[in-house]
Motif scaffolding. Structure first.
Motif, mmCIF file in Angstrom:
data_model
loop_
_atom_site.group_PDB
_atom_site.id
_atom_site.type_symbol
_atom_site.label_atom_id
_atom_site.label_comp_id
_atom_site.label_asym_id
_atom_site.label_seq_id
_atom_site.Cartn_x
_atom_site.Cartn_y
_atom_site.Cartn_z
ATOM 1 N N GLY A 8 0.774 -1.404 0.129
ATOM 2 C CA GLY A 8 0.205 -0.050 0.172
ATOM 3 C C GLY A 8 0.390 1.061 0.051
ATOM 4 N N GLY A 9 0.392 1.825 -0.892
ATOM 5 C CA GLY A 9 1.348 3.543 -1.248
ATOM 6 C C GLY A 9 2.610 3.712 -1.294
ATOM 7 N N SER A 10 2.722 2.341 -2.579
ATOM 8 C CA SER A 10 4.011 2.287 -3.390
ATOM 9 C C SER A 10 3.698 3.108 -4.329
ATOM 10 N N ARG A 11 4.397 2.941 -5.131
ATOM 11 C CA ARG A 11 4.513 4.330 -6.537
ATOM 12 C C ARG A 11 5.551 2.777 -7.669
ATOM 13 N N GLY A 12 4.704 3.220 -9.103
ATOM 14 C CA GLY A 12 4.958 2.304 -9.704
ATOM 15 C C GLY A 12 4.386 2.373 -10.935
ATOM 16 N N GLY A 13 3.966 1.747 -11.919
ATOM 17 C CA GLY A 13 3.516 2.156 -13.508
ATOM 18 C C GLY A 13 4.372 0.995 -14.393
ATOM 19 N N ARG A 14 4.720 0.930 -14.516
ATOM 20 C CA ARG A 14 5.761 0.423 -15.185
ATOM 21 C C ARG A 14 5.408 -0.977 -14.723
ATOM 22 N N HIS A 15 5.311 -1.847 -16.264
ATOM 23 C CA HIS A 15 5.241 -3.035 -15.679
ATOM 24 C C HIS A 15 6.343 -4.025 -16.701
ATOM 25 N N VAL A 16 6.317 -4.915 -15.908
ATOM 26 C CA VAL A 16 7.784 -6.277 -17.175
ATOM 27 C C VAL A 16 6.855 -7.275 -16.684
ATOM 28 N N ARG A 17 7.712 -8.171 -18.000
ATOM 29 C CA ARG A 17 7.109 -9.878 -17.684
ATOM 30 C C ARG A 17 8.310 -10.149 -17.361
ATOM 31 N N ARG A 18 7.739 -11.761 -16.821
ATOM 32 C CA ARG A 18 8.111 -12.534 -16.181
ATOM 33 C C ARG A 18 9.674 -13.143 -17.228
ATOM 34 N N TYR A 19 9.045 -13.711 -18.456
ATOM 35 C CA TYR A 19 10.164 -14.167 -19.213
ATOM 36 C C TYR A 19 10.176 -13.120 -20.154
ATOM 37 N N VAL A 20 11.334 -12.762 -20.437
ATOM 38 C CA VAL A 20 12.044 -11.626 -21.809
ATOM 39 C C VAL A 20 12.837 -12.344 -22.509
ATOM 40 N N VAL A 22 15.967 -12.264 -25.828
ATOM 41 C CA VAL A 22 16.967 -10.902 -25.604
ATOM 42 C C VAL A 22 16.590 -9.448 -26.494
ATOM 43 N N ASN A 23 15.717 -9.281 -27.433
ATOM 44 C CA ASN A 23 15.022 -7.815 -27.628
ATOM 45 C C ASN A 23 14.681 -7.320 -26.545
ATOM 46 N N GLY A 24 14.290 -7.836 -25.385
ATOM 47 C CA GLY A 24 13.343 -7.037 -24.213
ATOM 48 C C GLY A 24 11.688 -7.357 -24.363
ATOM 49 N N GLY A 25 11.110 -8.115 -25.326
ATOM 50 C CA GLY A 25 9.703 -8.188 -25.379
ATOM 51 C C GLY A 25 9.561 -9.596 -24.864
ATOM 52 N N PRO A 26 8.265 -9.852 -24.777
ATOM 53 C CA PRO A 26 7.898 -10.916 -24.175
ATOM 54 C C PRO A 26 7.679 -11.967 -24.873
ATOM 55 N N ASP A 27 8.243 -13.424 -23.716
ATOM 56 C CA ASP A 27 8.992 -14.605 -24.437
ATOM 57 C C ASP A 27 7.040 -14.897 -24.968
ATOM 58 N N ARG A 28 7.022 -15.500 -25.913
ATOM 59 C CA ARG A 28 5.907 -15.834 -25.773
ATOM 60 C C ARG A 28 5.817 -17.720 -26.240
ATOM 61 N N ARG A 29 7.088 -18.240 -25.903
ATOM 62 C CA ARG A 29 6.522 -19.903 -25.305
ATOM 63 C C ARG A 29 5.813 -19.794 -23.447
ATOM 64 N N PHE A 30 6.163 -19.044 -23.298
ATOM 65 C CA PHE A 30 5.095 -19.265 -22.055
ATOM 66 C C PHE A 30 4.692 -19.035 -21.934
ATOM 67 N N LYS A 31 3.367 -19.702 -21.365
ATOM 68 C CA LYS A 31 2.100 -19.401 -21.410
ATOM 69 C C LYS A 31 1.476 -18.654 -20.255
ATOM 70 N N ASN A 32 2.396 -19.343 -18.876
ATOM 71 C CA ASN A 32 2.032 -18.018 -17.981
ATOM 72 C C ASN A 32 2.661 -16.819 -17.447
ATOM 73 N N ASN A 33 3.316 -16.555 -18.610
ATOM 74 C CA ASN A 33 4.327 -14.919 -18.607
ATOM 75 C C ASN A 33 3.585 -14.030 -17.713
ATOM 76 N N ALA A 34 3.569 -13.939 -16.996
ATOM 77 C CA ALA A 34 2.549 -12.804 -16.095
ATOM 78 C C ALA A 34 3.155 -11.831 -16.110
ATOM 79 N N ARG A 35 2.596 -10.535 -16.079
ATOM 80 C CA ARG A 35 3.358 -9.023 -15.868
ATOM 81 C C ARG A 35 2.880 -8.761 -14.349
ATOM 82 N N LEU A 36 4.832 -7.958 -14.456
ATOM 83 C CA LEU A 36 5.321 -8.330 -12.711
ATOM 84 C C LEU A 36 4.772 -6.604 -12.801
ATOM 85 N N PRO A 37 4.738 -6.180 -11.464
ATOM 86 C CA PRO A 37 4.343 -4.136 -11.896
ATOM 87 C C PRO A 37 6.173 -3.939 -10.959
#
Length: 84
Positions: A8-20, A22-37
């Motif tokens: 509570g009260g934390s600041r953020g805004g960006r998200h990353v994927r659990r598995y990425v 090399v070029n920084g995009g999401p790795d689509r081989r993983f079905k459960n590639n969750a977005r993490l704040p």
């Protein structure tokens, strides 16, 4: 990165994927590639000459500066007493 629950009260805004790719995009081989704040944390570190080392990671980063300033003013107003 934070865990599953966002503090509570934390600041953020960006998200990353659990598995990425090399070029920084999401790795689509993983079905459960969750977005993490991506959260901003503040770190308060207290050290003493006797070996005390306390580290706090706080989810409300601006408060770390306020606490550090208050501690600095407190120690400047009354120097610590050293007992033999």
């Amino acid at each position: 990165m934070g865990g599953a629950a966002r503090p509570g009260g934390s600041r953020g805004g960006r998200h990353v994927r659990r598995y990425v790719n090399v070029n920084g995009g999401p790795d689509r081989r993983f079905k459960n590639n969750a977005r993490l704040p991506v959260l901003r944390y503040g770190r308060l570190t207290l050290r003493s000459h006797s070996g005390l080392n306390l580290v706090w990671d706080v989810s409300q980063a601006p408060l770390v500066h306020a606490v550090a300033n208050a501690l600095h003013q407190c120690t400047a107003a009354r120097p610590p007493m050293i007992h033999p």
